[in-house]
Design an enzyme around this catalytic site. Structure first.
Site, PDB file in Angstrom:
ATOM      1  N   SER A  11     -35.265  36.093  -9.466  1.00 33.43           N
ATOM      2  CA  SER A  11     -34.792  35.482 -10.726  1.00 33.43           C
ATOM      3  C   SER A  11     -35.851  35.552 -11.828  1.00 33.43           C
ATOM      4  O   SER A  11     -35.518  35.586 -13.013  1.00 33.43           O
ATOM      5  CB  SER A  11     -34.407  34.017 -10.485  1.00 33.43           C
ATOM      6  N   ILE A  12     -37.118  35.579 -11.431  1.00 30.29           N
ATOM      7  CA  ILE A  12     -38.169  35.635 -12.455  1.00 30.29           C
ATOM      8  C   ILE A  12     -38.030  36.950 -13.215  1.00 30.29           C
ATOM      9  O   ILE A  12     -38.179  37.011 -14.435  1.00 30.29           O
ATOM     10  CB  ILE A  12     -39.574  35.493 -11.808  1.00 30.29           C
TER      11      ILE A  12
END
Ligand code: TYM
Length: 710
Positions: A11-12
């Site tokens: 997700s980063i």
């Protein structure tokens, strides 16, 4: 078109185009030089990422990817007792990272790889986030800890250093900043400030490690994408202030088709394909008849049609179709450099040939020196092995669909014989009677009989009886079955569909067959002939049409078990040597076909047949009249007689002499045809004599399952 920079992570990464996102920053820095692609998958750990690698980095990927940044670990580092779904043990995480890197290297052969270790965890923010999100249900217990993330970061650094990938250790780097907590929004994901920090750190390490990618901003205004910025790396189209009247009108001319050479003389003009890779079409269809026509003397147009599944490689103006079952040239002949690009193989260059000579103490074969074998995969590893005294074996094959071979088929076999002599190594030759049964309108018994007949022609090429094992799939299948199953288990329908163009109406026999051609690439298939050697390197000489089978094979190799008895994984990928196609008599735009007797010279042809075929059908690059020929000379590129001499006249000086005289008009087409006829008659007569000496008993001996001598 610009190449690409791929961001692959969780997700980063997925959020890296948000406010001040590091992905957006990279996109800004590399604007017009690289397209930055976001392949971030929220919530993914390395185990899940590995599962979907084939979808994310498919087999037929481009060679224009310059950098892949792999950024995982934040989810893997979840605590086992608090978040068992996302948790991945730290050692598995390390191995997964290596497997992911290997997969990326295989698909994006020119690309650099950069690993990024996970960032730290801010405990207080993490708990506050939990509370905000789950209200009363919040457990108040951390599901990730900073110490845990540190272990995963250390593992990432450890595997990167061991495998010699550059690595950015965010966990350590961020914590060197006094205010590092401000980098994290919920204690795990990046704030705008954190994104900015990562963006700058990435650009720093890229500039330091991959200087060829570095972009130096404009000194005046700091912009990365104007004519004041600089990079070794090519930009996409001129900067606006570089466009003047002259370059603009040249560009327009080019786009209107007037800017390139080419003309009637068979030049190499290729459409502006921009290096894009076209995925296989995935359709099974009848090919249109391909025809080549020309006004030159003694030309005859060929027209052949064949049914094939096809994966294609195309340019925007012409279409080169190359599959194991069909090969059709584009308007300008076969675009071999594009095939190298699309397939991700390597060109054979002078440096490699010099090394070949040094290691083997043999001058490279004229087919290597003349660029007839033009592409390879991992030949240097075979040379390394040979240098160290490690044994390897050769593997090649034939699909027995007709009684006799044509001259094109002789190319890989004669070349393989030369390799066997040079390396004094064992050789296995597969006769795919099963393949021909599945693809042709032939009965099984007939295919099996043809395999036996073809074996005689193959033996006549002079292979060493004590070092050569020839086998028909129908006879030897059971010995390879465990290997075939191992391969079948590891290749999905989507993969073979992508590589070979199978679709819903392809028979399941066809869909499964690639595993059968792949199996002999692994020495575990030859327990007796290769004397139980479970992981011997393999070198496969063939024309480029067979490469799709071996791309698939190379893909599964690292995941294969070494042999029946062991659970150890990781077979060597087979190395390859690819040849161009020996052209049909009708010229460079077609491949020879056993079904069109006038397209080829067969090893069974009589002297008279050879003379007639060459005189009547060999496409001429000479001029229409003797006067014109004397004045302008011939176009050697399209002239079948000259091109065939490039294959079958070993004397370099004589070939050069003929080329000079013919292209300057000192020689006429008839004279060159006469030389070719003599050469072909001698080769076929020699072959026929050798074949007459091959008895059935000899074939049985070559085809008996026995330990080879090596
Ligand atoms: P097949 O029978 O179509 O071709 C046999 C070999 O000849 C090469 N070839 C050519 N080379 C140069 N110019 C040409 N015009 C030309 N036509 C064919 C092919 O590339 C091949 O090397 N499925 C395979 C049999 C096979 C195989 C292998 C081939 C099984 N295992 C391993 C090579 C390596 C086939 O039908 O080949």
């Amino acid at each position: 078109m610009p190449g690409s920079l791929i961001l692959f992570g969780d997700s980063i990464t997925q959020a890296s185009f948000s406010e001040c996102g590091f992905g957006a920053h990279l996109s800004n820095v590399f604007a017009r030089r690289l397209d930055v692609l976001n392949r971030g998958f929220s919530g993914y750990n390395t185990r899940w990422a590995k599962t979907y690698l084939n979808e994310i980095f498919p087999i037929c990927q481009s060679t224009t990817t310059e950098l892949v940044i792999i950024f995982f670990g934040a989810n893997d580092a979840s605590l086992l007792d608090q978040n068992p779904r996302q948790h991945v043990p730290v050692n598995e995480y390390g191995q997964n990272l290596l497997d992911i890197c290997q997969h990326v290297k295989d698909r994006h052969t020119n690309s650099h790889i950069l690993l990024v270790a996970p960032p730290p965890i801010d405990h207080a923010k993490r708990l506050a986030f939990q509370k905000q999100r789950y209200k009363e249900q919040a457990t108040g217990v951390l599901e990730r800890t900073n110490e845990g993330a540190g272990l995963y970061a250390a593992k990432c650094v450890e595997v990167a250093l061991a495998a010699q990938y550059p690595v950015l250790d965010l966990w350590t780097l961020m914590q060197k900043e006094k205010d590092w907590s401000s980098f994290l929004s919920d204690g795990l994901h990046l704030t705008a400030e954190g994104n900015r920090f990562v963006g700058h750190a990435l650009v720093n390490i890229i500039n330091k490690t991959f200087s060829n990618l570095a972009v130096i901003p404009d000194k005046l205004n700091g912009a990365f994408h104007n004519s004041g910025s600089s990079s070794n790396f090519a930009k996409f189209l001129p900067w606006h202030d570089e466009i003047d009247e002259k370059s603009y009108s040249e560009y327009q001319q080019l786009m209107n088709g007037g800017g390139h050479s080419g003309g009637h003389s068979g030049g190499h003009s290729v459409g502006h394909s921009g290096g894009e890779v076209e995925q296989s079409e995935g359709v099974e269809r009848k090919e249109d008849s391909s025809s080549s026509s020309s006004s030159s003397s003694s030309s005859s147009s060929s027209s052949s049609s064949s049914s094939s599944s096809s994966s294609t490689s195309s340019t925007s103006t012409s279409r080169t179709v190359v599959t194991p079952w069909d090969a059709k040239a584009g308007d300008e002949g076969f675009d071999y450099m594009k095939l190298i690009n699309d397939y991700g193989s390597q060109p054979i260059n002078d440096e490699l040939l010099a090394r070949f000579e040094k290691v083997t103490q043999h001058q490279p074969h004229e087919w290597l020196r003349r660029g007839i074998f033009f592409s390879h995969r991992d030949l240097h590893l075979i040379l390394d092995a040979h240098e160290k005294g490690e044994k390897f074996y050769l593997y090649t094959g034939r699909g027995p669909s007709s009684e006799s071979l044509h001259m094109g088929h002789l190319i890989p076999f004669r070349f393989t014989k030369w390799l066997q002599d040079v390396f004094d190594c064992p050789l296995v030759i597969q006769l795919t009677d099963d393949e021909k049964f599945l693809w042709k309108d032939l009965g099984l018994a007939e295919c099996h009989r043809l395999a036996f007949e073809n074996a005689k022609d193959i033996i006549a090429c002079g292979f060493k009886p004590d070092k050569t094992f020839i086998f028909s799939d129908l006879d030897y299948y059971s010995e390879m079955y465990t290997t075939i199953l191992e391969i079948e288990k590891r290749v999905t329908f989507n993969q073979v569909k992508g590589i070979f163009g199978f679709n819903g109406s392809s028979s399941i026999g066809k869909v499964a067959f690639p595993a059968v051609q792949a199996a002999p690439s692994f020495s575990r298939s030859f327990q007796i002939p290769l004397k139980g050697n479970s992981n011997m390197r393999c070198l496969i000489p063939c024309a480029i049409d067979q490469d799709p089978y071996f791309r698939m094979t190379r893909d599964v190799a690292p995941r294969m078990k070494l042999c029946k008895a062991t659970k150890k994984k990781g077979c060597y990928k087979p190395a390859l040597l690819h040849s161009v196609f020996f052209p049909a008599l009708q010229g460079p735009n077609s491949k020879m076909s056993s079904s069109n007797k006038n397209s080829a010279i067969f090893v069974t042809d009589t002297k008279k047949e050879i003379k007639n075929k060459v005189n009547k059908h060999a496409f001429s690059g000479g001029q229409d009249t003797m006067e014109l020929q004397r004045e302008h000379g011939a176009n050697l590129i399209v002239d079948t007689s000259y091109q065939w001499l490039r294959f079958f006249l070993p004397d370099d000086d004589k070939l050069k002499e003929i080329g000079n005289a013919y292209s300057t008009g000192a020689m006429l087409t008839g004279e060159v045809k006469k030389i070719l006829i003599d050469v072909l008659q001698e080769i076929t007569a020699g072959h026929q004599q050798a074949r007459a000496k091959v008895s059935d008993d000899m074939v049985h001996e070559f085809m008996s399952v026995r330990p080879l001598n090596f």
